[in-house]
Design a protein around this motif. Sequence first.
Motif, PDB file in Angstrom:
ATOM      1  N   LYS A  22      14.273 -18.579   4.568  1.00  0.00           N
ATOM      2  CA  LYS A  22      14.155 -17.161   4.245  1.00  0.00           C
ATOM      3  C   LYS A  22      15.310 -16.726   3.347  1.00  0.00           C
ATOM      4  O   LYS A  22      16.472 -17.048   3.615  1.00  0.00           O
ATOM      5  CB  LYS A  22      14.134 -16.336   5.531  1.00  0.00           C
ATOM      6  CG  LYS A  22      13.829 -14.862   5.320  1.00  0.00           C
ATOM      7  CD  LYS A  22      13.604 -14.170   6.653  1.00  0.00           C
ATOM      8  CE  LYS A  22      13.191 -12.721   6.452  1.00  0.00           C
ATOM      9  NZ  LYS A  22      12.879 -12.062   7.748  1.00  0.00           N
ATOM     10  N   GLY A  23      14.986 -16.008   2.284  1.00  0.00           N
ATOM     11  CA  GLY A  23      16.004 -15.561   1.336  1.00  0.00           C
ATOM     12  C   GLY A  23      16.085 -16.408   0.088  1.00  0.00           C
ATOM     13  O   GLY A  23      16.690 -15.979  -0.907  1.00  0.00           O
TER      14      GLY A  23
ATOM     15  N   GLU B  55      11.945 -13.292  -3.704  1.00  0.00           N
ATOM     16  CA  GLU B  55      12.742 -13.645  -2.523  1.00  0.00           C
ATOM     17  C   GLU B  55      11.833 -13.880  -1.330  1.00  0.00           C
ATOM     18  O   GLU B  55      11.042 -13.006  -0.953  1.00  0.00           O
ATOM     19  CB  GLU B  55      13.748 -12.547  -2.210  1.00  0.00           C
ATOM     20  CG  GLU B  55      14.678 -12.895  -1.052  1.00  0.00           C
ATOM     21  CD  GLU B  55      15.746 -11.835  -0.832  1.00  0.00           C
ATOM     22  OE1 GLU B  55      16.485 -11.945   0.165  1.00  0.00           O
ATOM     23  OE2 GLU B  55      15.831 -10.904  -1.656  1.00  0.00           O
TER      24      GLU B  55
ATOM     25  N   GLY C 211      10.468 -13.890   2.203  1.00  0.00           N
ATOM     26  CA  GLY C 211      10.681 -13.041   3.369  1.00  0.00           C
ATOM     27  C   GLY C 211      10.970 -11.601   3.045  1.00  0.00           C
ATOM     28  O   GLY C 211      11.070 -10.773   3.956  1.00  0.00           O
ATOM     29  N   GLU C 212      11.080 -11.255   1.764  1.00  0.00           N
ATOM     30  CA  GLU C 212      11.347  -9.868   1.363  1.00  0.00           C
ATOM     31  C   GLU C 212      10.164  -9.365   0.545  1.00  0.00           C
ATOM     32  O   GLU C 212      10.127  -9.506  -0.677  1.00  0.00           O
ATOM     33  CB  GLU C 212      12.651  -9.773   0.561  1.00  0.00           C
ATOM     34  CG  GLU C 212      13.890 -10.121   1.356  1.00  0.00           C
ATOM     35  CD  GLU C 212      14.145  -9.135   2.479  1.00  0.00           C
ATOM     36  OE1 GLU C 212      13.737  -7.957   2.348  1.00  0.00           O
ATOM     37  OE2 GLU C 212      14.731  -9.546   3.494  1.00  0.00           O
ATOM     38  N   TYR C 213       9.183  -8.789   1.242  1.00  0.00           N
ATOM     39  CA  TYR C 213       7.965  -8.325   0.572  1.00  0.00           C
ATOM     40  C   TYR C 213       7.897  -6.805   0.676  1.00  0.00           C
ATOM     41  O   TYR C 213       7.167  -6.235   1.479  1.00  0.00           O
ATOM     42  CB  TYR C 213       6.733  -8.975   1.202  1.00  0.00           C
ATOM     43  CG  TYR C 213       6.861 -10.482   1.298  1.00  0.00           C
ATOM     44  CD1 TYR C 213       7.055 -11.241   0.155  1.00  0.00           C
ATOM     45  CD2 TYR C 213       6.827 -11.121   2.522  1.00  0.00           C
ATOM     46  CE1 TYR C 213       7.197 -12.613   0.224  1.00  0.00           C
ATOM     47  CE2 TYR C 213       6.961 -12.499   2.599  1.00  0.00           C
ATOM     48  CZ  TYR C 213       7.144 -13.240   1.452  1.00  0.00           C
ATOM     49  OH  TYR C 213       7.283 -14.593   1.528  1.00  0.00           O
ATOM     50  N   SER C 214       8.723  -6.161  -0.111  1.00  0.00           N
ATOM     51  CA  SER C 214       8.807  -4.706  -0.073  1.00  0.00           C
ATOM     52  C   SER C 214       7.854  -4.098  -1.083  1.00  0.00           C
ATOM     53  O   SER C 214       7.341  -4.747  -1.981  1.00  0.00           O
ATOM     54  CB  SER C 214      10.246  -4.247  -0.357  1.00  0.00           C
ATOM     55  OG  SER C 214      10.674  -4.723  -1.623  1.00  0.00           O
TER      56      SER C 214
ATOM     57  N   ASP D 245       5.752 -15.755   6.348  1.00  0.00           N
ATOM     58  CA  ASP D 245       7.179 -15.656   6.691  1.00  0.00           C
ATOM     59  C   ASP D 245       7.454 -16.483   7.948  1.00  0.00           C
ATOM     60  O   ASP D 245       7.677 -15.961   9.044  1.00  0.00           O
ATOM     61  CB  ASP D 245       7.546 -14.190   6.913  1.00  0.00           C
ATOM     62  CG  ASP D 245       9.051 -13.978   7.027  1.00  0.00           C
ATOM     63  OD1 ASP D 245       9.801 -14.898   6.649  1.00  0.00           O
ATOM     64  OD2 ASP D 245       9.464 -12.900   7.492  1.00  0.00           O
TER      65      ASP D 245
END
Length: 282
Positions: free
Chosen positions: A74-75, A107, A109-112, A222
Motif C-alpha cells: 500500500k502506498g 498510489e 490504496g488511495e482512491y479518492s 486494497d
Amino acid sequence: MAEGGEEAAQPRPKQMSLMGMVVRGLIFYYVFAAMTKSAKKGSETPAQAQLDAEGNQVATRSQGQPLFFPIFQKGDLVDLWVYLSEEPDFEDYNDESALVWSEEALELGEYSEPEHTKDIVYTPSTAMQNNGTLYAHVFFARTGHSPNPEDPDFSSKSSWRVRHSLVEYRARPKVKTTKNLFGIKREGEGEDQAAVVALEPVTTEGEVISFWKPNMTITLVDDYTSYPPRQVPPQVRPAMVFEPKSMEYYPIVFMNDFWLLRDKWVMLNDTVTSLNLTMTFG
C-alpha cells in the motif's frame, strides 16, 4: 512393671480425601499443558521472507504451509496503460493508435475523489459489426518501469497485465407482438383492423449476437495479505496473477461490471458506426 505381652500403639497412615486427589490431578494437568505449549511454541519458526540466488522473494513456511507474498505494498506508485485490440494477445506496445488511455503515479490504496476517467469514441471494424470482439489490454507497472519486455526499464516483478472483453454475447432479443384491441375501422373494411403493436424485447433462445459494453471500471483491490494457499478467499483466487519465479502475487485487478446494466448495452451490427466508451479507474 510393664506387661511384656502388651503391643505398643502404632499410628495409622492418613488417607487422602477425594477432594485432595482431584486438586492434585488438576495441578498436574495444568503444569503438563503449560510445558507442552511452551515446547511447541519454541519449535515453531515465524514466517520470514527469504530470497533466492537472484534476489527474488520465495514462499516460506508458517506452521508447515507455504505463503503467497504480495509484490507491492500500500502506498506504492504505479502507471497505467490501456490498449484496445481485436486480438486476444497484445504485444505491439508502440502502436499509438491502440493506446487509448494512460495515467502516471497512481498510489495504491488511495482512491479518492474524483476518480480518474477517460471518454473515447471508438469506430468498430467490419469484423466487430459481424459478431467480432474487442479486448481492453490493461497494463500496470511500477512508476519508472515499462510494461514492454523489450525496454531496458522492464522488470517482470514490476509489471503485470489483465485482459477484458468489451463485447458480450447474448441471444438475439425477440420482439413480442400483440393486437391493439382499440383498432380503428377503416373505409372498405368489414371489421376493425387490429393493429400490431410491438412490446418490449424479450430474450429467447436463438441466434447469438454481440453487444457493446459502454463502460469499463478498473479497480485495484486494497489487499496486501501474505496468504497460505489454502486460506486464499475463493472469490479472490481466480483474480490473482503470480510472478512465475517467486510465486508472489501482483495487486489484484477487478474489472467491475456491477453498475453496467444490460439496457445500456449496444447491439452491434453494420448500422453501428461509432461506439462510446467511458473508462474509470478507482
